[in-house]
Design a protein around this motif. Structure first.
Motif, PDB file in Angstrom:
ATOM      1  N   UNK A   1       0.878  -1.036  -0.025  1.00 41.80           N
ATOM      2  CA  UNK A   1       0.074   0.118   0.010  1.00 41.80           C
ATOM      3  C   UNK A   1       0.842   1.340  -0.091  1.00 41.80           C
ATOM      4  N   UNK A   2       2.098   1.206   0.604  1.00 39.85           N
ATOM      5  CA  UNK A   2       2.843   2.396   0.903  1.00 39.85           C
ATOM      6  C   UNK A   2       4.220   2.324   0.163  1.00 39.85           C
ATOM      7  N   UNK A   3       4.503   1.385  -0.546  1.00 40.22           N
ATOM      8  CA  UNK A   3       5.711   1.355  -1.257  1.00 40.22           C
ATOM      9  C   UNK A   3       6.767   0.746  -0.123  1.00 40.22           C
ATOM     10  N   UNK A   4       6.178  -0.146   0.878  1.00 41.07           N
ATOM     11  CA  UNK A   4       7.182  -0.603   1.862  1.00 41.07           C
ATOM     12  C   UNK A   4       8.154  -1.424   1.266  1.00 41.07           C
ATOM     13  N   UNK A   5       9.307  -1.382   1.731  1.00 42.43           N
ATOM     14  CA  UNK A   5      10.522  -2.154   1.631  1.00 42.43           C
ATOM     15  C   UNK A   5      10.689  -2.999   2.792  1.00 42.43           C
ATOM     16  N   UNK A   6      11.065  -4.089   2.523  1.00 41.73           N
ATOM     17  CA  UNK A   6      11.435  -5.154   3.603  1.00 41.73           C
ATOM     18  C   UNK A   6      12.992  -5.175   3.978  1.00 41.73           C
ATOM     19  N   UNK A   7      13.280  -4.798   5.001  1.00 40.89           N
ATOM     20  CA  UNK A   7      14.844  -4.892   5.621  1.00 40.89           C
ATOM     21  C   UNK A   7      15.365  -6.217   5.668  1.00 40.89           C
ATOM     22  N   UNK A   8      16.064  -6.673   5.174  1.00 43.06           N
ATOM     23  CA  UNK A   8      16.665  -8.063   5.483  1.00 43.06           C
ATOM     24  C   UNK A   8      17.479  -8.710   4.248  1.00 43.06           C
ATOM     25  N   UNK A   9      17.704  -9.945   4.235  1.00 47.10           N
ATOM     26  CA  UNK A   9      18.634 -10.585   3.371  1.00 47.10           C
ATOM     27  C   UNK A   9      18.137 -11.791   2.891  1.00 47.10           C
TER      28      UNK A   9
ATOM     29  N   UNK B   1       4.128  -6.891   4.875  1.00 49.85           N
ATOM     30  CA  UNK B   1       5.237  -6.631   4.072  1.00 49.85           C
ATOM     31  C   UNK B   1       6.191  -7.749   3.651  1.00 49.85           C
ATOM     32  N   UNK B   2       6.333  -8.681   4.972  1.00 51.62           N
ATOM     33  CA  UNK B   2       6.969  -9.798   4.679  1.00 51.62           C
ATOM     34  C   UNK B   2       6.187 -10.974   3.645  1.00 51.62           C
ATOM     35  N   UNK B   3       5.059 -11.020   3.833  1.00 51.05           N
ATOM     36  CA  UNK B   3       4.298 -11.845   2.952  1.00 51.05           C
ATOM     37  C   UNK B   3       4.486 -11.214   1.564  1.00 51.05           C
ATOM     38  N   UNK B   4       4.278 -10.021   1.088  1.00 50.94           N
ATOM     39  CA  UNK B   4       4.504  -9.619  -0.099  1.00 50.94           C
ATOM     40  C   UNK B   4       5.811  -9.715  -0.809  1.00 50.94           C
ATOM     41  N   UNK B   5       6.933  -9.493   0.121  1.00 51.14           N
ATOM     42  CA  UNK B   5       8.143  -9.531  -0.325  1.00 51.14           C
ATOM     43  C   UNK B   5       8.708 -10.785  -0.406  1.00 51.14           C
ATOM     44  N   UNK B   6       8.457 -11.849   0.451  1.00 49.12           N
ATOM     45  CA  UNK B   6       9.076 -12.964   0.690  1.00 49.12           C
ATOM     46  C   UNK B   6       8.091 -14.300   0.406  1.00 49.12           C
TER      47      UNK B   6
ATOM     48  N   UNK C   1       9.664 -23.937   7.969  1.00 49.60           N
ATOM     49  CA  UNK C   1       8.743 -24.341   7.341  1.00 49.60           C
ATOM     50  C   UNK C   1       8.645 -26.021   6.898  1.00 49.60           C
ATOM     51  N   UNK C   2       9.603 -26.708   7.618  1.00 46.87           N
ATOM     52  CA  UNK C   2       9.619 -28.305   7.561  1.00 46.87           C
ATOM     53  C   UNK C   2       8.304 -28.770   7.982  1.00 46.87           C
ATOM     54  N   UNK C   3       7.690 -28.025   8.916  1.00 45.06           N
ATOM     55  CA  UNK C   3       6.355 -28.360   9.272  1.00 45.06           C
ATOM     56  C   UNK C   3       5.607 -27.034   9.052  1.00 45.06           C
ATOM     57  N   UNK C   4       4.351 -26.952   9.060  1.00 48.63           N
ATOM     58  CA  UNK C   4       3.573 -25.754   8.849  1.00 48.63           C
ATOM     59  C   UNK C   4       3.989 -24.687   9.950  1.00 48.63           C
ATOM     60  N   UNK C   5       4.107 -23.531   9.295  1.00 47.37           N
ATOM     61  CA  UNK C   5       4.685 -22.388   9.828  1.00 47.37           C
ATOM     62  C   UNK C   5       3.736 -21.065   9.560  1.00 47.37           C
ATOM     63  N   UNK C   6       3.512 -20.182  10.374  1.00 50.78           N
ATOM     64  CA  UNK C   6       2.691 -19.120  10.176  1.00 50.78           C
ATOM     65  C   UNK C   6       3.633 -17.941   9.951  1.00 50.78           C
ATOM     66  N   UNK C   7       3.100 -16.864   9.188  1.00 52.74           N
ATOM     67  CA  UNK C   7       4.088 -15.806   8.895  1.00 52.74           C
ATOM     68  C   UNK C   7       4.278 -15.072  10.279  1.00 52.74           C
ATOM     69  N   UNK C   8       3.471 -15.013  11.260  1.00 51.13           N
ATOM     70  CA  UNK C   8       3.589 -14.520  12.757  1.00 51.13           C
ATOM     71  C   UNK C   8       5.145 -15.123  13.395  1.00 51.13           C
ATOM     72  N   UNK C   9       5.053 -16.435  13.045  1.00 47.94           N
ATOM     73  CA  UNK C   9       6.389 -17.063  13.709  1.00 47.94           C
ATOM     74  C   UNK C   9       7.506 -16.813  12.939  1.00 47.94           C
ATOM     75  N   UNK C  10       7.390 -16.628  11.497  1.00 48.83           N
ATOM     76  CA  UNK C  10       8.735 -16.423  10.648  1.00 48.83           C
ATOM     77  C   UNK C  10       9.043 -15.025  11.170  1.00 48.83           C
ATOM     78  N   UNK C  11       8.215 -14.245  11.303  1.00 50.68           N
ATOM     79  CA  UNK C  11       8.496 -12.612  11.616  1.00 50.68           C
ATOM     80  C   UNK C  11       9.060 -12.651  13.098  1.00 50.68           C
ATOM     81  N   UNK C  12       8.669 -13.488  13.856  1.00 49.40           N
ATOM     82  CA  UNK C  12       9.205 -13.595  15.135  1.00 49.40           C
ATOM     83  C   UNK C  12      10.533 -14.024  15.192  1.00 49.40           C
ATOM     84  N   UNK C  13      10.853 -14.962  14.707  1.00 49.36           N
ATOM     85  CA  UNK C  13      12.191 -15.639  14.578  1.00 49.36           C
ATOM     86  C   UNK C  13      13.234 -14.340  13.823  1.00 49.36           C
ATOM     87  N   UNK C  14      12.616 -13.730  12.621  1.00 46.57           N
ATOM     88  CA  UNK C  14      13.505 -13.010  12.039  1.00 46.57           C
ATOM     89  C   UNK C  14      13.794 -11.630  12.615  1.00 46.57           C
TER      90      UNK C  14
END
Length: 141
Positions: free
Chosen positions: A36-44, A87-92, A56-69
């Motif tokens: 919506x706002x041209x958000x960039x995701x900081x990361x590698x 933003x994480x969903x859209x970029x990754x 993601x070896x077993x089912x993982x939520x985007x909240x879990x991935x964001x929590x770890x990252x």
């Protein structure tokens, strides 16, 4: 329209074509225009792929991935930081799904809907992560 030299070379090599498209789509394409706002995701991408490889070896939520990252609890991220998860969903996550590397599973409806992500068989066939260690079996309580 005539094919370019690269297209002619890749036409007979589907795996090389997929690798070329994946590299371009995942790493070189700027997905911020889809936010919506041209958000960039900081990361590698090395870090993103490493975390997704394990989580993601077993089912993982985007909240879990964001929590770890990025830190924070999954509950706080789900409740207050939807901007980060979107933003994480859209970029990754969405590009990984579009390339056939992840599968998205939706459960529930409305505000109770949750998305879970799992690796597809293509993940292991297409990616060699460094170090590409198989994750340990999840501990079940």
């Amino acid at each position: 329209m005539p094919l370019t030299k690269l297209a002619k070379e890749l036409r007979a090599r589907p795996a090389a074509l997929w690798a070329h498209l994946a590299r371009h789509f995942l790493i070189e394409t700027d997905h911020s225009r889809y936010t919506r706002h041209g958000d960039r995701l900081v990361g590698d991408w090395d870090i993103f792929l490493g975390i997704v490889n394990v989580e993601a070896e077993t089912a993982v939520t985007e909240e879990r991935l964001c929590s770890v990252l990025f830190g924070g609890s999954e509950a706080e991220i789900r409740r207050y930081d939807y901007h980060l998860t979107a933003t994480f969903y859209i970029h990754v996550l969405r590009p990984l799904c579009w390339m056939g590397l992840l599968e998205e599973h939706r459960v529930g409806k409305g505000m109770e809907r949750r998305e879970f992500f799992t690796k597809t068989p293509l993940w292991h066939a297409a990616l060699t992560l460094s170090p590409d260690e198989e994750p340990k079996a999840p501990i079940l309580h």
